[in-house]
Motif scaffolding. Sequence first.
Motif, short mmCIF file in Angstrom:
data_model
loop_
_atom_site.label_atom_id
_atom_site.label_comp_id
_atom_site.label_asym_id
_atom_site.label_seq_id
_atom_site.Cartn_x
_atom_site.Cartn_y
_atom_site.Cartn_z
N SER A 158 0.83 -1.23 -0.06
CA SER A 158 -0.07 0.05 0.09
C SER A 158 0.86 1.22 0.10
O SER A 158 1.29 1.76 1.05
CB SER A 158 -1.13 -0.02 1.22
OG SER A 158 -1.24 1.15 1.66
N VAL A 159 1.12 1.86 -1.12
CA VAL A 159 1.76 2.96 -1.65
C VAL A 159 0.81 3.98 -1.86
O VAL A 159 0.29 4.04 -2.88
CB VAL A 159 2.88 2.89 -2.51
CG1 VAL A 159 3.68 4.02 -2.69
CG2 VAL A 159 3.77 1.73 -2.14
N PRO A 160 0.55 5.26 -0.90
CA PRO A 160 -0.57 5.98 -1.26
C PRO A 160 -0.46 6.90 -2.53
O PRO A 160 -1.47 7.08 -3.38
CB PRO A 160 -0.58 6.92 -0.14
CG PRO A 160 0.50 6.46 0.79
CD PRO A 160 1.30 5.36 0.20
N SER A 161 0.86 7.10 -3.02
CA SER A 161 1.25 7.76 -4.23
C SER A 161 1.13 7.01 -5.52
O SER A 161 1.10 7.42 -6.51
CB SER A 161 2.28 8.67 -4.11
OG SER A 161 3.38 7.36 -3.95
N TYR A 162 0.56 5.62 -5.37
CA TYR A 162 0.64 4.88 -6.57
C TYR A 162 -0.85 4.02 -6.58
O TYR A 162 -1.38 3.80 -5.62
CB TYR A 162 1.75 3.72 -6.40
CG TYR A 162 1.80 2.79 -7.70
CD1 TYR A 162 2.49 3.52 -8.90
CD2 TYR A 162 1.52 1.59 -7.59
CE1 TYR A 162 2.57 2.72 -9.85
CE2 TYR A 162 1.56 1.00 -8.73
CZ TYR A 162 1.92 1.49 -9.97
OH TYR A 162 1.91 0.71 -11.09
N PRO A 163 -1.26 3.98 -7.87
CA PRO A 163 -2.63 3.71 -8.17
C PRO A 163 -2.85 1.95 -7.57
O PRO A 163 -1.97 1.23 -7.96
CB PRO A 163 -2.84 3.78 -9.56
CG PRO A 163 -1.66 3.93 -10.27
CD PRO A 163 -0.70 4.59 -9.20
#
Length: 463
Positions: free
Chosen positions: A434-439
Motif C-alpha cells: 500500500s503506497v498512497p502515491s501509486y494507483p
Amino acid sequence: MTERALLWFRRDLRLEDHKALSLATELHSWVAPVFVFDTTILSALQNRQDRRLTFIWDSLQVIQKKLAQQGKHLIVLHGDPRTEIPRIAKELGIHTVFTNEDYEPQAKLRDQKVQASLQELGIQFRSLKDQVIFSGSEVLKSDGTPYQVFTPYSKAWIQHLRPSHLEEKCARLESLAPATDLKHYLAFPDLAALGFQRCSLWLEPGADAGLRRLKQFIPHMSAYAEQRDFPQFELGTSGLSGHLRFGTVSIRQLLRTYRENRSAGARVWLSELIWREFYQMLLDQFPHVETKTFRPEWNSIVWPGTSEHLQAWQNGETGYPIVDAAMRHFNETGWMHNRLRMIVASFLTKDLLIDWRKGEAYFASGLLDFDLAANNGGWQWCASTGCDAQPYFRIFNPTSQSLKFDPQGKWIRAILPELRNLSDKEIHEPWKASVPSYPAPIVDHAQQRPLALALYEKARKHK
Ligand SMILES: Cc1cc2nc3c(=O)[nH]c(=O)nc-3n(C[C@H](O)[C@H](O)[C@H](O)COP(=O)(O)OP(=O)(O)OC[C@H]3O[C@@H](n4cnc5c(N)ncnc54)[C@H](O)[C@@H]3O)c2cc1C
C-alpha cells in the motif's frame, strides 16, 4: 551518361551503402539529391512535438553538412511529393528520378502517382530495393504462396541469401550536382516552418550515429540470447530499430556485421532481423492486416474494454508497475524495449480486453521507430489474432513477467520513483505494501484471465 538525374531520399537518410544513390551516381554525372517533407504525412500528425520530425530533420542536417564540405547540396522541400517531385524534375531538366522502394501501402500509392506524373513529362522513375534484403514476394513457398509460419520462412530466407545481397553500394559523390547549380534551392525549412517543435531524443540521429551504435553493440552481440529480454541492460539489444526505420543504417551493413560475428547470440539477433522482413512480407502479401485481423475468426471479437482503462494504460496508471513503468518511459522518450512491448500489449488486450488496434494506434503515434509492418505484426502477435502468433490461451501474468525480467525491480525503480523504497519482492506487487502515491490495480489479473479466454473461445465457435 550525361543526362541529369534526381535522387529522392525517403526512409534512407544516409550517403553510405545506399542503392539508389549508388546507381544514380554510377549512371549519371549530374545528380541532384532531394528530400520532401510530405505535407500529407505531416498534417496527419496530432502531436506538434513529434520526435520523428526532429530525428529526420537532424539526420538531413548531417547529410547536408557532409555534402557542403564537398561543394554539393541537398534540396529540402516542404509540400506534396506527388506534385513537388515532378515539378522539380521538370525544372531541373531531369532524365531519371531514382529512389529506394518504400513498401507501406500509402507510400506505394504515392509512388504510383509520382511515376505516372513523371511519365507524362517523359521522365523515367527507377525504384530500387534497399530497405530489406528480401522484399515481400521474394521468399515464397515452393508452390509460390507466402509463408504463414515464421520458422520455415526464416530457413528459406537464409537459404536464399547470397554474398551479392550483402554487397556494399558505394556512391560516387563527385557525380552529385555542384551546389552552385542549385542556388535557387538553398532554403532548408526549420522545424518551426514545418509546424513542429524540437524534441529531445533518446537516440542520436544521423548515419554516423547509426554506425556508432552498431559498433557499440558488437561486443554485446554474443550475449544477445541471454540479455535481450531484460530491459535493464543498456545494450542487451542493439537499439537500432530507429536507425533502420529512417535508413540511417543500412540493412546490408547489419548483415555484414552479423557475418563477422557468427556467435550463438548473433544468430538469434539475425532471426530478429528476419522477423522484421517476415512482417514486411505479411503486410505486402496480406494487406488486409493493416485494418483487420490476419485470421478472419478473430474479427468477430467484440472487445468490452472501457475508454477509462485505455486512458489509464496510456498514462501508465494501471497499478501494475511493469506496465506503468513501460508506458511512462514510452510517453517520455518514444522508446520501449521489446519485452515490455509484449507485456503492455498483452495487458491491454487480455487483461483490459481492449481492441489491439487501439494500442497499435497509440504506439504508432509515439514510437520513434514506428514501422507499420512491425508494429502491426507485433500487436497481432501479442493479441493472438496474427500470423504465427502467440496462442490465445497463453496470457502473460504481468506480475510473473515483472519478477522474471526485472527480478530486483531495478528497471521499475529507475522509472517509478514512488516505488523506489519498496523491497525487491514488494515492488512487483505494491498493492500488498500500500503506497498512497501509486494507483491500486485497475483490474485483477486472476479475474480477467477467464474473461479473456471466454472472449476468444466465443469468437472461435463463430468461425
Ligand atoms: C507490440 C509491438 C509493437 C512493435 N512495434 C514496432 C515498430 O513499430 N517498429 C519496430 O521496428 N519494431 C517494432 N516492434 C518489434 C521490436 O519490439 C523492436 O523492433 C525492438 O524492440 C527494437 O529494439 P532493437 O533495435 O534493440 O532490437 P534488436 O533486438 O537489436 O533487433 C534488431 C532489429 O531487428 C528488428 N526486430 C527485432 N525484433 C523484432 C520483432 N519482434 N518484429 C519485427 N522486427 C524486429 C528491429 O528492426 C530491430 O532493430 C514491436 C514489437 C511489439 C511486440
